[in-house]
Each structure stands twice: as structure tokens, then as C-alpha cells.
Design a protein around this motif. Structure first.
Motif, PDB file in Angstrom:
ATOM      1  N   VAL A 256     -20.782 -15.909 -32.359  1.00 43.15           N
ATOM      2  CA  VAL A 256     -20.838 -16.750 -31.168  1.00 43.15           C
ATOM      3  C   VAL A 256     -19.897 -16.232 -30.097  1.00 43.15           C
ATOM      4  O   VAL A 256     -19.012 -15.418 -30.342  1.00 43.15           O
ATOM      5  N   LEU A 257     -20.123 -16.737 -28.910  1.00 47.05           N
ATOM      6  CA  LEU A 257     -19.255 -16.499 -27.758  1.00 47.05           C
ATOM      7  C   LEU A 257     -18.805 -17.845 -27.233  1.00 47.05           C
ATOM      8  O   LEU A 257     -19.556 -18.814 -27.292  1.00 47.05           O
ATOM      9  N   TYR A 258     -17.608 -17.884 -26.702  1.00 50.90           N
ATOM     10  CA  TYR A 258     -17.127 -19.076 -26.020  1.00 50.90           C
ATOM     11  C   TYR A 258     -16.120 -18.640 -24.969  1.00 50.90           C
ATOM     12  O   TYR A 258     -15.670 -17.495 -24.955  1.00 50.90           O
ATOM     13  N   ASP A 259     -15.801 -19.542 -24.069  1.00 49.98           N
ATOM     14  CA  ASP A 259     -14.891 -19.222 -22.966  1.00 49.98           C
ATOM     15  C   ASP A 259     -13.437 -19.210 -23.427  1.00 49.98           C
ATOM     16  O   ASP A 259     -13.036 -19.981 -24.289  1.00 49.98           O
ATOM     17  N   CYS A 260     -12.674 -18.322 -22.812  1.00 48.91           N
ATOM     18  CA  CYS A 260     -11.238 -18.217 -23.029  1.00 48.91           C
ATOM     19  C   CYS A 260     -10.621 -18.028 -21.642  1.00 48.91           C
ATOM     20  O   CYS A 260     -11.015 -17.120 -20.913  1.00 48.91           O
ATOM     21  N   VAL A 261      -9.709 -18.903 -21.262  1.00 45.61           N
ATOM     22  CA  VAL A 261      -9.117 -18.825 -19.921  1.00 45.61           C
ATOM     23  C   VAL A 261      -8.210 -17.604 -19.828  1.00 45.61           C
ATOM     24  O   VAL A 261      -7.347 -17.388 -20.670  1.00 45.61           O
ATOM     25  N   ASP A 262      -8.412 -16.829 -18.798  1.00 48.26           N
ATOM     26  CA  ASP A 262      -7.623 -15.621 -18.575  1.00 48.26           C
ATOM     27  C   ASP A 262      -6.377 -15.977 -17.771  1.00 48.26           C
ATOM     28  O   ASP A 262      -6.487 -16.492 -16.661  1.00 48.26           O
ATOM     29  N   TRP A 263      -5.191 -15.705 -18.315  1.00 42.55           N
ATOM     30  CA  TRP A 263      -3.944 -16.107 -17.654  1.00 42.55           C
ATOM     31  C   TRP A 263      -3.707 -15.376 -16.345  1.00 42.55           C
ATOM     32  O   TRP A 263      -3.117 -15.924 -15.432  1.00 42.55           O
ATOM     33  N   SER A 264      -4.164 -14.145 -16.231  1.00 42.05           N
ATOM     34  CA  SER A 264      -3.904 -13.405 -14.995  1.00 42.05           C
ATOM     35  C   SER A 264      -4.967 -13.659 -13.934  1.00 42.05           C
ATOM     36  O   SER A 264      -4.667 -13.631 -12.742  1.00 42.05           O
ATOM     37  N   GLU A 265      -6.181 -13.929 -14.337  1.00 36.91           N
ATOM     38  CA  GLU A 265      -7.284 -14.097 -13.386  1.00 36.91           C
ATOM     39  C   GLU A 265      -7.598 -15.555 -13.089  1.00 36.91           C
ATOM     40  O   GLU A 265      -8.305 -15.849 -12.143  1.00 36.91           O
ATOM     41  N   ARG A 266      -7.125 -16.443 -13.934  1.00 38.65           N
ATOM     42  CA  ARG A 266      -7.386 -17.882 -13.789  1.00 38.65           C
ATOM     43  C   ARG A 266      -8.880 -18.197 -13.796  1.00 38.65           C
ATOM     44  O   ARG A 266      -9.348 -19.125 -13.147  1.00 38.65           O
ATOM     45  N   ARG A 267      -9.612 -17.383 -14.522  1.00 36.91           N
ATOM     46  CA  ARG A 267     -11.045 -17.577 -14.755  1.00 36.91           C
ATOM     47  C   ARG A 267     -11.315 -17.223 -16.210  1.00 36.91           C
ATOM     48  O   ARG A 267     -10.469 -16.644 -16.877  1.00 36.91           O
ATOM     49  N   ASP A 268     -12.494 -17.529 -16.689  1.00 39.37           N
ATOM     50  CA  ASP A 268     -12.806 -17.291 -18.094  1.00 39.37           C
ATOM     51  C   ASP A 268     -13.279 -15.869 -18.365  1.00 39.37           C
ATOM     52  O   ASP A 268     -13.904 -15.230 -17.510  1.00 39.37           O
TER      53      ASP A 268
ATOM     54  N   LEU B   4      -2.027  -4.329 -17.404  1.00 42.03           N
ATOM     55  CA  LEU B   4      -2.360  -5.507 -18.214  1.00 42.03           C
ATOM     56  C   LEU B   4      -3.313  -6.440 -17.485  1.00 42.03           C
ATOM     57  O   LEU B   4      -4.182  -7.049 -18.100  1.00 42.03           O
ATOM     58  N   ARG B   5      -3.128  -6.555 -16.190  1.00 42.18           N
ATOM     59  CA  ARG B   5      -4.035  -7.418 -15.414  1.00 42.18           C
ATOM     60  C   ARG B   5      -5.432  -6.818 -15.356  1.00 42.18           C
ATOM     61  O   ARG B   5      -6.416  -7.544 -15.336  1.00 42.18           O
ATOM     62  N   HIS B   6      -5.523  -5.496 -15.331  1.00 42.80           N
ATOM     63  CA  HIS B   6      -6.834  -4.865 -15.228  1.00 42.80           C
ATOM     64  C   HIS B   6      -7.630  -5.016 -16.519  1.00 42.80           C
ATOM     65  O   HIS B   6      -8.778  -5.468 -16.496  1.00 42.80           O
ATOM     66  N   ALA B   7      -7.054  -4.640 -17.650  1.00 41.98           N
ATOM     67  CA  ALA B   7      -7.770  -4.733 -18.921  1.00 41.98           C
ATOM     68  C   ALA B   7      -6.753  -4.803 -20.052  1.00 41.98           C
ATOM     69  O   ALA B   7      -5.809  -4.027 -20.084  1.00 41.98           O
ATOM     70  N   ARG B   8      -6.975  -5.755 -20.968  1.00 44.26           N
ATOM     71  CA  ARG B   8      -6.078  -5.917 -22.100  1.00 44.26           C
ATOM     72  C   ARG B   8      -6.840  -6.615 -23.227  1.00 44.26           C
ATOM     73  O   ARG B   8      -7.928  -7.147 -23.023  1.00 44.26           O
ATOM     74  N   THR B   9      -6.217  -6.618 -24.384  1.00 43.76           N
ATOM     75  CA  THR B   9      -6.765  -7.382 -25.490  1.00 43.76           C
ATOM     76  C   THR B   9      -6.212  -8.802 -25.445  1.00 43.76           C
ATOM     77  O   THR B   9      -5.108  -9.045 -24.970  1.00 43.76           O
ATOM     78  N   CYS B  10      -7.012  -9.722 -25.934  1.00 41.02           N
ATOM     79  CA  CYS B  10      -6.629 -11.124 -26.057  1.00 41.02           C
ATOM     80  C   CYS B  10      -7.208 -11.576 -27.402  1.00 41.02           C
ATOM     81  O   CYS B  10      -8.418 -11.784 -27.502  1.00 41.02           O
ATOM     82  N   TYR B  11      -6.374 -11.629 -28.421  1.00 43.66           N
ATOM     83  CA  TYR B  11      -6.838 -11.999 -29.764  1.00 43.66           C
ATOM     84  C   TYR B  11      -8.045 -11.178 -30.204  1.00 43.66           C
ATOM     85  O   TYR B  11      -8.983 -11.695 -30.783  1.00 43.66           O
ATOM     86  N   GLY B  12      -8.048  -9.899 -29.879  1.00 38.59           N
ATOM     87  CA  GLY B  12      -9.097  -9.003 -30.339  1.00 38.59           C
ATOM     88  C   GLY B  12     -10.307  -8.879 -29.436  1.00 38.59           C
ATOM     89  O   GLY B  12     -11.240  -8.153 -29.762  1.00 38.59           O
ATOM     90  N   HIS B  13     -10.314  -9.579 -28.299  1.00 37.01           N
ATOM     91  CA  HIS B  13     -11.431  -9.430 -27.363  1.00 37.01           C
ATOM     92  C   HIS B  13     -10.897  -8.948 -26.012  1.00 37.01           C
ATOM     93  O   HIS B  13      -9.695  -8.892 -25.787  1.00 37.01           O
ATOM     94  N   LEU B  14     -11.796  -8.568 -25.117  1.00 37.77           N
ATOM     95  CA  LEU B  14     -11.469  -8.001 -23.815  1.00 37.77           C
ATOM     96  C   LEU B  14     -11.086  -9.081 -22.815  1.00 37.77           C
ATOM     97  O   LEU B  14     -11.806 -10.062 -22.649  1.00 37.77           O
ATOM     98  N   ALA B  15      -9.951  -8.876 -22.135  1.00 40.06           N
ATOM     99  CA  ALA B  15      -9.472  -9.824 -21.136  1.00 40.06           C
ATOM    100  C   ALA B  15      -9.030  -9.064 -19.890  1.00 40.06           C
ATOM    101  O   ALA B  15      -9.157  -7.850 -19.813  1.00 40.06           O
ATOM    102  N   GLY B  16      -8.514  -9.791 -18.921  1.00 41.66           N
ATOM    103  CA  GLY B  16      -8.093  -9.199 -17.652  1.00 41.66           C
ATOM    104  C   GLY B  16      -9.260  -9.140 -16.679  1.00 41.66           C
ATOM    105  O   GLY B  16     -10.320  -9.724 -16.906  1.00 41.66           O
ATOM    106  N   GLN B  17      -9.051  -8.421 -15.601  1.00 41.72           N
ATOM    107  CA  GLN B  17     -10.102  -8.300 -14.585  1.00 41.72           C
ATOM    108  C   GLN B  17     -11.395  -7.778 -15.184  1.00 41.72           C
ATOM    109  O   GLN B  17     -12.477  -8.284 -14.881  1.00 41.72           O
ATOM    110  N   LEU B  18     -11.284  -6.791 -16.053  1.00 36.90           N
ATOM    111  CA  LEU B  18     -12.484  -6.208 -16.651  1.00 36.90           C
ATOM    112  C   LEU B  18     -13.180  -7.201 -17.588  1.00 36.90           C
ATOM    113  O   LEU B  18     -14.406  -7.289 -17.603  1.00 36.90           O
ATOM    114  N   GLY B  19     -12.416  -7.986 -18.326  1.00 41.76           N
ATOM    115  CA  GLY B  19     -13.007  -8.998 -19.199  1.00 41.76           C
ATOM    116  C   GLY B  19     -13.737 -10.082 -18.419  1.00 41.76           C
ATOM    117  O   GLY B  19     -14.827 -10.513 -18.798  1.00 41.76           O
ATOM    118  N   VAL B  20     -13.139 -10.514 -17.324  1.00 42.69           N
ATOM    119  CA  VAL B  20     -13.771 -11.526 -16.466  1.00 42.69           C
ATOM    120  C   VAL B  20     -15.037 -10.945 -15.834  1.00 42.69           C
ATOM    121  O   VAL B  20     -16.083 -11.597 -15.790  1.00 42.69           O
TER     122      VAL B  20
END
Length: 123
Positions: A64-76, A4-20
Motif C-alpha cells: 500500500v501507499l499512504y501520505d507522509c508529511v514532508d518536514w521540509s516541503e510541508r506537503r505530502d 537533504l531538502r532535495h532528496a532524502r530517505t524517510c523511514y525507507g522511502h523517498l522524501a524531500g522535493q523529489l519525493g513530493v
């Protein structure tokens, strides 16, 4: 949790280490630029570089794109309609696969080549 920390969905977009990493690479390459309203848009170079990945997702129809804070990475990571289109394209290309019963995404060998070695390679 590692998956989950490596790659996951977040409301339909890419999150985790790979998303960051995706967000940081697009900004570093100049493929995405901040707008005055705090959102982001594709640059001409970004549109050209990403056209093969998601041609339907790159149409300038108000996506559009906008920032979403990543809970595991503490970055957008990127969120918004364009980020959703990109995740759909990565799944359709077989670069990422959903893990059944989870938000976790797995990077496939083809995805490793196309995404990490290709699109996200050296800026």
C-alpha cells in the motif's frame, strides 16, 4: 541542508522535493488513485508505466501507499511498502545514490534522464 531538502530517505522511502514531486506526478498522470480508506493504489495505467522500474514492487500483494508529511516541503510524499520498493528500485537502477553517513540521496545523471525527463516528465 540543501541536499537533504532535495532528496532524502524517510523511514525507507523517498522524501524531500523529489519525493513530493514523485507523489504529485503519479497522481497527475493517473498512475495512482486514492482508495476509500484514505490510502492509494496503483491504477492499471500506473502498473504498466512503472512495471520496468520495479516489477517486484508492483505485485498486488497488499502493498500500500499512504501520505507522509514532508518536514521540509510541508506537503505530502508517499510512504508505505510500495514506496519503499520504489526507492529500492531507484537505488538499484543507479538513479539515486546514498550519501554516506546521511539520509541525503543524490540524483545521478542517469536518474535525471530516467526520472525527471522520463517518468516524471509532462503529464
Amino acid at each position: 541542508m540543501r541536499g537533504l531538502r532535495h532528496a532524502r530517505t524517510c523511514y525507507g522511502h523517498l522524501a524531500g522535493q523529489l519525493g513530493v514531486q514523485w507523489r504529485e506526478a503519479l497522481l497527475a498522470k493517473g498512475w495512482v488513485a486514492a482508495t476509500q480508506d484514505g490510502r492509494y493504489e496503483l491504477t492499471v495505467a500506473g502498473r504498466a508505466a512503472l512495471a520496468e522500474l520495479a516489477p517486484d514492487g508492483l505485485r498486488p500483494n497488499g502493498r500500500v501507499l499512504y501520505d507522509c508529511v514532508d518536514w521540509s516541503e510541508r506537503r505530502d510524499h508517499f510512504a508505505g511498502p510500495l514506496a519503499v520498493a520504489w526507492l529500492d528500485a531507484l537505488l538499484a537502477k543507479g538513479w539515486l545514490q546514498r550519501v554516506v553517513g546521511s539520509r541525503e540521496l543524490r540524483l545521478t545523471p542517469t536518474g535525471r534522464i530516467g526520472l525527471l525527463d522520463g517518468l516524471l516528465g509532462a503529464a
